[in-house]
Design an enzyme around this catalytic site. Structure first.
Site, PDB file in Angstrom:
ATOM      1  N   GLY A  17       0.815  -1.211   0.000  1.00 37.82           N
ATOM      2  CA  GLY A  17       0.000   0.000   0.000  1.00 37.82           C
ATOM      3  C   GLY A  17       0.843   1.253   0.000  1.00 37.82           C
ATOM      4  CB  SER A  18       1.640   3.757  -2.364  1.00 43.20           C
ATOM      5  OG  SER A  18       0.514   3.859  -3.232  1.00 43.20           O
ATOM      6  N   GLY A  19      -0.597   4.339   0.463  1.00 42.02           N
ATOM      7  CA  GLY A  19      -1.379   5.398   1.092  1.00 42.02           C
ATOM      8  C   GLY A  19      -0.584   6.066   2.200  1.00 42.02           C
ATOM      9  N   GLY A  21      -0.216   5.367   5.457  1.00 39.37           N
ATOM     10  CA  GLY A  21       0.579   4.476   6.283  1.00 39.37           C
ATOM     11  C   GLY A  21       1.787   3.939   5.550  1.00 39.37           C
ATOM     12  CD  GLU A 180     -14.584  17.341   4.135  1.00 49.89           C
ATOM     13  OE1 GLU A 180     -13.824  17.876   4.969  1.00 49.89           O
ATOM     14  OE2 GLU A 180     -14.291  16.295   3.516  1.00 49.89           O
ATOM     15  CB  ALA A 329      -4.873  10.975   7.098  1.00 47.93           C
TER      16      ALA A 329
END
Length: 479
Positions: A17-19, A21, A180, A329
């Site tokens: 994962g490249s989010g 974390g 939002e 996040a």
């Protein structure tokens, strides 16, 4: 003549994962004596909290989704591999990923799993066909096409009922994303697009925010939730609480209110932001490690964020269940940095022949929660302090700019916000029919491929049975 000794292999860290974390863990290992391999199904790091601004034409996808390779290209010990992780072998310490039919097996000494979450329809996955979620760039671009496409169709129809259906936008879920999104659709209709159409007034658009809960923004508390609901209503958003969605189709939604009465809302454009579920990898990890799963499919981890019985496997971000931490996040960032720090410290100790240091338990520092409602208006909760209005909005801007990756992206984001919030211009209103239809077309193609594979398997089975019958008959005749 003696042969030179082969230098020992460096400690291998695989990050799934490249989010938030995964990326922050990788960057935190830049000075460690390790080799890091980042595996993800996409080529970009997604700043997910701003997806709704891509969907409503404020920002471009490039401003919130820079290339992972470009972010890490100066980090000598990091490599990026594109692929969808399909298997994790905790015994052999390998990760299997696939990309365009090619399978790759990557070994690891330490593993950080940060595969994130996906949209949850609470068992009603067929809702997704007509109500996209908000979890990817593809989702945001599809929603942009659906929103703007509804206005374009309203311009050419002569049927008042059809125009009313086209101009009714429904957002399901009154959490931060839903609030939002509803606020920006209202501003798009009531500010940006005013005067752009000749056959109708965009201010006639109807924006509805639905949620089964009894309050807007439940994690923020009653005061901020009420403030947010009141601000939305001033923008022209209809807030309906205690309303659960029982069906979604091309024509609209069926909603059941708190009294149990069902009614239909005619709407072409629907947005789903009502729930999330952890990556399916969580189920696989739980099955192989004996870890528990919560209702959202998140893995229960130890105090050091590792799998039970597997101190070499860290699970962080939206996949992790620990101390009821929210899927935001900051939890992912702090979890990724914690895992990287533990790995780096242990590798350094091993290299010096020292005992492995004891791992302190992970401690999350709550830096507060924020949600923007409209331009110059937001709500924020930092510790026991609650802020609303312009001051909260300025704080929201500052925090989000800090966490946008890359100087150029920050500058581009600030310029886009200036054009949008100080004027009425939005520079990202381009959309295509393909953006709207591609997701469902691909899903139908995959479904067709599966049916073909099933048919081929049945034919092969029938041929095998026929051949076996022929052999049996021949054997009997011989006897």
């Amino acid at each position: 003549m003696s042969n030179p000794q082969t230098p020992p292999a460096r400690h291998r860290v695989v990050v799934i994962g490249s989010g938030f974390g995964g990326l922050f863990a990788t960057k935190a290992l830049r000075r460690a004596d390790v080799d890091v391999t980042v595996i993800d199904r996409t080529t970009h790091h997604l700043f997910q909290p701003l997806l709704y601004q891509v969907a409503t034409g404020i920002l471009s996808e490039g401003e919130i989704a820079p290339s992972t390779r470009m972010i890490l290209k100066h980090q000598a010990n990091a490599a990026v591999r594109l692929g969808d992780v399909t298997g994790i072998d905790l015994t052999e310490r390998t990760v299997t990923s696939e990309h365009l039919g090619q399978s790759t097996v990557t070994g690891y000494d330490s593993l950080i799993v940060s595969a994130g979450a996906q949209q949850s329809y609470f068992g009603n996955d067929h809702f997704a066909e007509h109500a996209p979620g908000m979890k990817s760039i593809d989702d945001a671009l599809e929603l942009r096409g659906r929103i703007l496409g509804a206005f374009e169709q309203a311009e050419v129809t002569a049927d008042p009922q059809e125009r009313a259906r086209l101009l009714t936008f429904v957002v399901v879920g009154a959490g931060p994303t839903g609030v939002e999104m509803a606020g920006q659709i209202a501003e798009l209709a009531h500010r940006t697009l005013v005067g752009a159409y000749t056959n109708f007034d965009p201010r006639d658009a109807r924006i509805i925010l639905l949620d089964a809960a009894s309050a807007v923004l439940p994690p923020f508390g009653d005061n901020l939730g009420s403030e947010a609901a009141e601000t939305l209503e001033k923008l022209g958003v209809e807030v309906r609480l205690g309303a659960s969605v029982t069906d979604v189709d091309a024509d609209g939604l069926t909603v059941r209110d708190a009294e149990g009465t069902e009614h239909h809302i005619a709407s072409v454009c629907k947005v789903w932001s009502a729930g999330v579920a952890a990556s399916p990898l969580g189920t696989q990890l739980a099955a192989r490690s004996g870890a528990a799963l919560d209702r959202a499919g998140r893995v229960a981890v130890e105090e050091d964020l590792t799998l039970p019985g597997h101190p070499d496997v860290f699970v962080v971000g939206d996949m992790m269940s620990r101390d009821r931490l929210p899927g935001v996040a900051q939890v992912a960032i702090q979890g990724g940095r914690y895992a990287a720090k533990r790995i780096a410290a242990e590798v350094a100790s091993a290299a010096k022949g020292r005992p492995v240091p004891e791992r302190p338990p992970f401690r999350y520092r709550d830096k507060g929660s924020m949600a923007t409602i409209s331009r110059f208006n937001a709500v924020a909760k930092i510790g026991g302090v609650e802020l609303t209005g312009f001051l909260a909005w300025i704080m929201w801007l500052a925090v989000h700019v800090v966490y946008v990756v890359g100087f150029r992206s920050r500058v581009a984001t600030l310029l886009s916000w200036a054009w949008t919030f100080l004027g009425t211009w939005r520079g990202q209103l381009t959309n295509t029919h393909q953006q709207i239809t591609a997701r469902n077309a691909i899903a139908q193609l995959h479904s067709l491929e599966r049916r073909v594979e099933d048919a081929e398997a049945l034919v092969a089975q029938a041929i095998w049975r026929a051949r076996r019958s022929t052999l049996v008959v021949s054997a009997r005749r011989t006897l």
